[in-house]
Design a protein around this motif. Structure first.
Motif: not given
Length: 503
Positions: A116-125
């Protein structure tokens, strides 16, 4: 009508006492005697793995380390800290430590969203900056930028604001990582000066993470790769005696400070008793001189009524209140304890006055955030408003508390807070990482609407706050429209501004 809090029950813990506790420093021996669960995996035969070195090093600091695999059960009972290495398989680890009520520090970037520390989009979050496809970026990440010397982890590591080298340049493959945390996080270190690429970020217990997640204990995200711990920079010998060398080679101290901060006592939310907060504020107000900066001869009756209601309320608390027109010089602040800048002021006539005063400032005129150095200068990009006119965003009366543990949050619960009775103008900003964001606008998670700067914190354009600063989004006619909770937050902001910061 001036509201009072006398009808509310007195609960526990005085505001000042809890605030003093919230400012405890991180002890150098914070890891001594701590029980650490170290979740690790394996790397390919030709890929170095620093996990054994880290385990042994923590032992030299007095900690007892137990290792576990990603597939093992999350046995956190009796543990003081959970470390999650980048060597784990995040797919196998899953979200099993997401709700652990013990501190978690991780450099497994793929685990950031699972926790829950960041979003889940690689290279974006979040990202893992692999050497071959991101060669230039990977090598650039040997250098980083410390956001503000007031950040608790940087303060514990004795790292000043500015560029430094967390890693010793090796020319090898380090694959560092970064994350884009929520506004509830404190960002200590960024790569490339980009706050969307946080190399070190943390969540206090009770902070809003991504979505509806609330940190059950402290959380820290680090930038390390499988083999970068062994090349963390460290000032030793003569370099340790040179202040600039000491500040430059700070990687090992940064790692140590992150773990020590994680296991230190978390901040304690202030009492939720509005009556007790009112009493504490009245004690603080005695003998305090407040300069209320406004526009005289206002042509709008509702704006004049709002200013007069604020003045009456401040005086009812016991403050000695003087007023100044926005065209008068800021030398009027001499001898004062606090400056309040009303939204009845005109930004173009107020100018940059009060930006440099070395006493606390409560800014209510949100369009002046750039003039006071709190936010960068691009209107409708760095700051703007939700309103009835040409805004992309509708009028609003709720805010989303992301730092409910902060004294300004008045002990209220995280999540939605009804600040005003009716929807209306509500300002938003994108403050720099040195700010402590207290609240954002619902459905606009990157738009901070209430934020603070500690004395010495790095504000916009690398300026430093001469004293505490706070932005409260109180449009010119809206003081009478504040809810009881909204007025409590206003009062808590005054209390925080007038409380001397910890040296």
């Amino acid at each position: 009508m001036i509201k009072t809090f006398k009808h509310l029950a007195v609960l526990s813990l005085a505001l000042l006492a809890t605030h003093a506790h919230a400012q405890q420093a991180v002890r150098d021996d914070a890891l001594k005697g701590k029980q650490i669960l170290f979740v690790i995996g394996a790397t390919a035969k030709d890929v170095p793995n620093d996990d054994p070195l880290i385990r042994d090093y923590l032992g030299t600091l007095g900690a007892t380390v137990t290792t576990a695999a990603a597939t093992d059960a999350a046995k956190v009972s009796g543990k003081d800290l959970v470390l999650i290495s980048s060597t784990v398989n995040a797919r196998e680890l899953g979200s099993k430590y997401r709700d652990a009520n013990v501190p978690v520090v991780t450099w497994s970037a793929y685990s950031f969203p699972l926790l829950g520390m960041t979003g889940d989009k690689l290279h974006e979050d979040f990202s893992v900056v692999r050497e071959k496809p991101f060669h230039n970026e990977n090598h650039a990440d040997y250098y980083a930028h410390a956001t503000s010397s007031t950040n608790p982890i940087l303060r514990a590591a004795k790292i000043p604001q500015g560029m430094f080298a967390p890693l010793l340049f090796s020319g090898g493959v380090t694959d560092p990582s970064w994350g884009k945390p929520s506004r509830g996080a404190d960002i200590a270190v960024v790569f490339g000066g980009d706050v969307d690429q946080a190399a070190v970020f943390s969540y206090e217990r009770g902070a809003a993470m991504m979505g509806d997640a609330v940190a059950p204990a402290r959380r820290v995200g680090l930038f390390l790769g499988h083999n970068s711990w062994s090349i963390l920079s460290d000032a030793q010998g003569p370099a340790a005696e040179d202040p600039k060398e000491y500040a430059w080679f700070s990687g090992r101290r940064l790692f140590d400070a992150a773990l020590k901060w994680a296991v230190s006592p978390p901040q304690v939310r202030v009492s939720s008793s509005l009556a007790e907060q009112r009493a504490a504020l009245e004690r603080t107000a005695r003998g305090k001189k407040v300069l209320f900066v406004r526009r005289y001869d206002l042509p709008w009756p509702e704006n004049e009524a709002s200013d007069q209601a604020q003045l009456a309320w401040l005086k009812s608390l016991g403050f000695e209140v003087s007023t100044a027109d926005h065209m008068e010089p800021d030398s009027r602040a001499k001898g004062m304890d606090l400056v309040i800048i009303s939204a009845s002021t005109n930004k173009y006539k107020l100018g940059v006055k009060y930006a440099d005063v070395n006493i606390p400032v409560l800014l209510l005129e949100a369009k002046a955030v750039d003039a006071l150095g709190m936010v960068s200068r691009r209107r409708n990009t760095d700051y703007g408003v939700n309103d009835h006119k040409e805004s992309l965003y509708p009028p609003e009366n709720y805010v989303h508390l992301v730092r409910s543990y902060h004294p300004v949050a008045a002990g209220l619960s995280p999540g939605q807070l009804k600040l005003y009775r009716t929807p209306g103008v509500l300002a938003w900003s994108r403050p720099p990482a040195g700010a402590q964001v207290i609240a954002t606008i619902p459905n606009q998670p990157e738009h901070a609407t209430m934020f603070a700067f500690e004395k010495g914190a790095t504000m916009a354009d690398e300026s430093q706050a001469p004293a505490r600063r706070f932005l409260f989004p109180l449009d010119a006619p809206r003081f009478p429209d504040l809810t009881e909770e909204g007025q409590a937050v206003y009062g808590a902001a005054l209390q925080w501004l007038l409380t001397p910061p910890t040296p």
